[in-house]
Design an enzyme around this catalytic site. Structure first.
Site, PDB file in Angstrom:
ATOM      1  N   GLU A 190       0.889  -1.170   0.000  1.00  0.00           N
ATOM      2  CA  GLU A 190       0.000   0.000   0.000  1.00  0.00           C
ATOM      3  C   GLU A 190       0.918   1.209   0.000  1.00  0.00           C
ATOM      4  O   GLU A 190       1.458   1.595   1.040  1.00  0.00           O
ATOM      5  CB  GLU A 190      -0.897  -0.020   1.251  1.00  0.00           C
ATOM      6  CG  GLU A 190      -1.770  -1.258   1.369  1.00  0.00           C
ATOM      7  CD  GLU A 190      -2.897  -1.290   0.342  1.00  0.00           C
ATOM      8  OE1 GLU A 190      -3.246  -0.222  -0.196  1.00  0.00           O
ATOM      9  OE2 GLU A 190      -3.414  -2.382   0.054  1.00  0.00           O
TER      10      GLU A 190
ATOM     11  N   CYS B 287      -2.091   9.695   2.631  1.00  0.00           N
ATOM     12  CA  CYS B 287      -1.740   9.086   1.336  1.00  0.00           C
ATOM     13  C   CYS B 287      -2.767   9.403   0.263  1.00  0.00           C
ATOM     14  O   CYS B 287      -2.425   9.526  -0.903  1.00  0.00           O
ATOM     15  CB  CYS B 287      -1.593   7.582   1.500  1.00  0.00           C
ATOM     16  SG  CYS B 287      -3.091   6.784   2.093  1.00  0.00           S
TER      17      CYS B 287
HETATM   18  P1  NAD Z   1       8.177   4.701   5.019  1.00  0.00           P
HETATM   19  O1  NAD Z   1       8.202   3.900   3.769  1.00  0.00           O
HETATM   20  O2  NAD Z   1       9.360   5.551   5.329  1.00  0.00           O
HETATM   21  O3  NAD Z   1       7.982   3.755   6.303  1.00  0.00           O
HETATM   22  C1  NAD Z   1       6.908   2.857   6.437  1.00  0.00           C
HETATM   23  C2  NAD Z   1       7.295   1.713   7.338  1.00  0.00           C
HETATM   24  O4  NAD Z   1       8.400   1.045   6.741  1.00  0.00           O
HETATM   25  C3  NAD Z   1       7.745   2.091   8.754  1.00  0.00           C
HETATM   26  O5  NAD Z   1       7.205   1.178   9.680  1.00  0.00           O
HETATM   27  C4  NAD Z   1       9.248   1.942   8.723  1.00  0.00           C
HETATM   28  O6  NAD Z   1       9.767   1.473   9.946  1.00  0.00           O
HETATM   29  C5  NAD Z   1       9.439   0.873   7.689  1.00  0.00           C
HETATM   30  N1  NAD Z   1      10.719   1.013   6.964  1.00  0.00           N
HETATM   31  C6  NAD Z   1      11.423   2.147   6.737  1.00  0.00           C
HETATM   32  N2  NAD Z   1      12.538   1.858   6.042  1.00  0.00           N
HETATM   33  C7  NAD Z   1      12.532   0.529   5.836  1.00  0.00           C
HETATM   34  C8  NAD Z   1      13.427  -0.374   5.181  1.00  0.00           C
HETATM   35  N3  NAD Z   1      14.550   0.037   4.607  1.00  0.00           N
HETATM   36  N4  NAD Z   1      13.098  -1.688   5.150  1.00  0.00           N
HETATM   37  C9  NAD Z   1      11.957  -2.125   5.731  1.00  0.00           C
HETATM   38  N5  NAD Z   1      11.080  -1.316   6.356  1.00  0.00           N
HETATM   39  C10 NAD Z   1      11.374  -0.011   6.422  1.00  0.00           C
HETATM   40  O7  NAD Z   1       6.836   5.548   4.955  1.00  0.00           O
HETATM   41  P2  NAD Z   1       6.302   6.620   5.968  1.00  0.00           P
HETATM   42  O8  NAD Z   1       7.122   7.865   5.839  1.00  0.00           O
HETATM   43  O9  NAD Z   1       6.125   6.032   7.305  1.00  0.00           O
HETATM   44  O10 NAD Z   1       4.839   6.889   5.367  1.00  0.00           O
HETATM   45  C11 NAD Z   1       4.605   7.774   4.332  1.00  0.00           C
HETATM   46  C12 NAD Z   1       4.393   7.073   3.014  1.00  0.00           C
HETATM   47  O11 NAD Z   1       3.429   6.062   3.149  1.00  0.00           O
HETATM   48  C13 NAD Z   1       3.832   8.010   1.959  1.00  0.00           C
HETATM   49  O12 NAD Z   1       4.452   7.736   0.727  1.00  0.00           O
HETATM   50  C14 NAD Z   1       2.371   7.653   1.892  1.00  0.00           C
HETATM   51  O13 NAD Z   1       1.728   7.936   0.674  1.00  0.00           O
HETATM   52  C15 NAD Z   1       2.421   6.191   2.153  1.00  0.00           C
HETATM   53  N6  NAD Z   1       1.144   5.732   2.664  1.00  0.00           N
HETATM   54  C16 NAD Z   1       0.381   4.930   1.904  1.00  0.00           C
HETATM   55  C17 NAD Z   1      -0.867   4.520   2.366  1.00  0.00           C
HETATM   56  C18 NAD Z   1      -1.753   3.622   1.551  1.00  0.00           C
HETATM   57  O14 NAD Z   1      -2.712   3.118   2.110  1.00  0.00           O
HETATM   58  N7  NAD Z   1      -1.493   3.406   0.297  1.00  0.00           N
HETATM   59  C19 NAD Z   1      -1.305   4.935   3.617  1.00  0.00           C
HETATM   60  C20 NAD Z   1      -0.476   5.760   4.368  1.00  0.00           C
HETATM   61  C21 NAD Z   1       0.751   6.151   3.900  1.00  0.00           C
END
Ligand code: NAD
Length: 487
Positions: free
Chosen positions: A230, A264
């Site tokens: 997602e 998002c």
């Molecule tokens: P992110 O990708 O930085 O982090 C998300 C999760 O991934 C966190 O729990 C983090 O600990 C983990 N993570 C970070 N780096 C990682 C790695 N190298 N390997 C494995 N896991 C890792 O995202 P964010 O900043 O927390 O959230 C914002 C993003 O999420 C935006 O792009 C937004 O559009 C998206 N988002 C999408 C939805 C949806 O339903 N499609 C909903 C909310 C947010």
């Protein structure tokens, strides 16, 4: 039965941290629980859903407080309206429909197989991993969790390290109510997340950025762990030529400003007819001032999560201004990281605001001459997670729906498609893989096993060697005369 290997990767080496040791221990506990009880019955699943609902209900003020602490300020109303209410609705919906979803589905049997029966049985996958982001930490952790529990799975949940107060609280609350072999929270930073996605899980649902999503899919490939991704991206709103600008301003502004744009499915940018662009930008600013008469010390207005994101947004605005864009702004309160709405008129198309997901209270407005031009603009870019189309004209609506692709669409509004339990929620292309919510979530976390039962006689025996008249007849009737004549 799960096809996942019984054991995960070799246990972590000494010194790699207690969090990793704990994560592997929890994984083992859940893997063993799957082996001894692979398919919880309806009553057990309903009990889990009820426990989840009760945990949220009894602790909602503490949850809202923890999230607000993590953000600097998160409007309590937004936490309740945009996180708690959708979550409780989702639990109620699953509770009401679970018996029906779990029921095996009968399928038609071709006449040649006589009175045999076919059906699809929905089985739990096993241990499901969920990685959630910081922006809606409650709902984006627990809506996939409830879908996975409804489908009879064990769940390991890794919430974001950027909401530490909430993540710690969630771990404690769930541990009080759930056995760790059913549901457990893994805490830790990116180092732990990087190992979490390498566990040989039976399914991994990741919500987060497209960049990290790519790494998640690569890591999951090692064990052929199926993924639901997602992700994010730029979700446009198309204001069609017939739509009133004041109505458009009302439809766009609150969805853009909720959670200070850190959503998002927030409208990322608007496409508007050239003749209406200025009136629209002024109407959007007026609407923002009506919703939030002051930004300063307004507890209803959510802060930007951290300094990094605040400066990212400020730099992107400076870059657009330097590139010739006109910016209308509602003002800021930098000390509290509260950023009022900024509307950016005709930004350069190569600036960060138009290249990357904005994830903040900034709305670029791009002018178009014809609707075809607006549609082409969307088609030339990555397929968005959400698309918003504002029009009362059937022809415009059909043109936008037929000629664009996005994860979901709300017509004459924003956000709302993702609050519907009866339609799937997910992205497409770079905005995501797979969908969940409601029945789609139950199916996502279930294995659809095909079952066929032979009843009176087994037709395969008729066709078995030594091949003769019956086999030839079957080839003729079911295949082709030419093939039958040649054997
Ligand atoms: P992110 O990708 O930085 O982090 C998300 C999760 O991934 C966190 O729990 C983090 O600990 C983990 N993570 C970070 N780096 C990682 C790695 N190298 N390997 C494995 N896991 C890792 O995202 P964010 O900043 O927390 O959230 C914002 C993003 O999420 C935006 O792009 C937004 O559009 C998206 N988002 C999408 C939805 C949806 O339903 N499609 C909903 C909310 C947010």
């Amino acid at each position: 039965m799960s096809t996942t290997p019984i054991r995960p990767d070799p246990p972590p080496q000494e010194g790699r941290g207690e969090a990793l040791v704990e994560m592997h221990r929890l994984y083992e506990v859940q893997r063993r629980a799957c082996a001894s009880s692979p398919a919880p019955d309806l009553r057990a699943r309903l009990r889990s859903l009820a426990s989840l609902a009760q945990t949220i209900d009894e602790n909602s003020p503490a949850i809202a407080k923890a999230i607000s602490e993590d953000f600097g300020n998160r409007s309590v109303h937004e936490t309740y309206l945009l996180e708690l209410v959708p979550l409780q609705n989702a639990i109620r919906h699953a509770t009401r429909n679970l018996a029906r979803w779990m029921r095996p589905e009968r399928r038609r049997v071709p006449w040649v197989f006589g009175v045999n029966a076919s059906w699809v049985q929905y089985q739990p996958l096993g241990v499901v991993g969920i990685v959630s982001p910081w922006n809606y930490p409650l709902s984006l952790s627990l809506i996939p969790t409830l879908d996975a529990l409804a489908a009879g799975n064990r769940v390991l949940l890794k919430p974001s390290e950027l909401t530490p107060a909430f993540s710690r609280l969630l771990q404690r609350l769930l541990a009080e109510r759930f056995a760790e072999e059913e549901l457990a929270v893994v805490l830790g930073g990116v180092d732990v997340a990087e190992q979490f996605i390498r566990l040989p899980l039976d399914h991994l649902l990741f919500t987060g950025s497209t960049a990290v999503g790519r790494q998640v899919m690569a890591a999951a490939a090692e064990h052929l762990t199926p993924v639901t991704l997602e992700l994010g991206g730029k979700s446009p709103v198309v204001i069609c030529p017939d739509y009133d600008v004041h109505a458009a301003a009302r439809d766009i502004t609150f969805p853009k400003l909720a959670n200070a744009g850190q959503t998002c499915v927030a409208p990322d940018y608007a496409l508007a007819p050239t003749a209406k662009t200025r009136a629209l930008s002024e109407a959007v600013i007026a609407e923002a001032r009506r919703l939030f008469p002051s930004i300063s010390s307004n507890s209803s207005y959510t802060s930007i999560l951290n300094d990094r994101h605040y400066h990212r947004l400020r730099n992107a605005l400076d870059e657009a201004r330097a590139g010739g864009a006109e910016i209308l702004s509602c003002g800021d309160e930098p000390a509290a990281r509260r950023m009022g709405l900024a509307v950016v008129l005709n930004p350069p198309l190569d600036c960060a605001l138009m290249r990357d997901e904005i994830f903040g209270p900034v709305l670029p407005i791009v002018s178009y001459e014809t609707l075809d031009e607006a549609i082409a603009f969307i088609r030339q870019r990555d397929k968005p997670l959400a698309l918003y189309c504002l029009t009362h004209d059937l022809g415009y609506r059909e043109a936008v729906l037929d000629r664009t692709i996005s994860g979901g669409v709300t017509i004459n509004g924003a956000f709302l498609h993702q609050a519907q339990e009866n339609i799937p929620f997910g992205g497409v292309g770079r905005s995501g893989i797979g969908a969940y919510h409601g029945e789609a979530g139950f199916r996502r976390f279930s294995h659809a096993r095909s079952v066929h039962q032979v009843r009176l006689f087994n037709v395969v025996n008729l066709a078995a060697p030594p091949y003769g008249r019956v086999a030839r007849r079957m080839i003729r009737v079911l295949g082709s005369r030419r093939a039958a004549d040649s054997c």
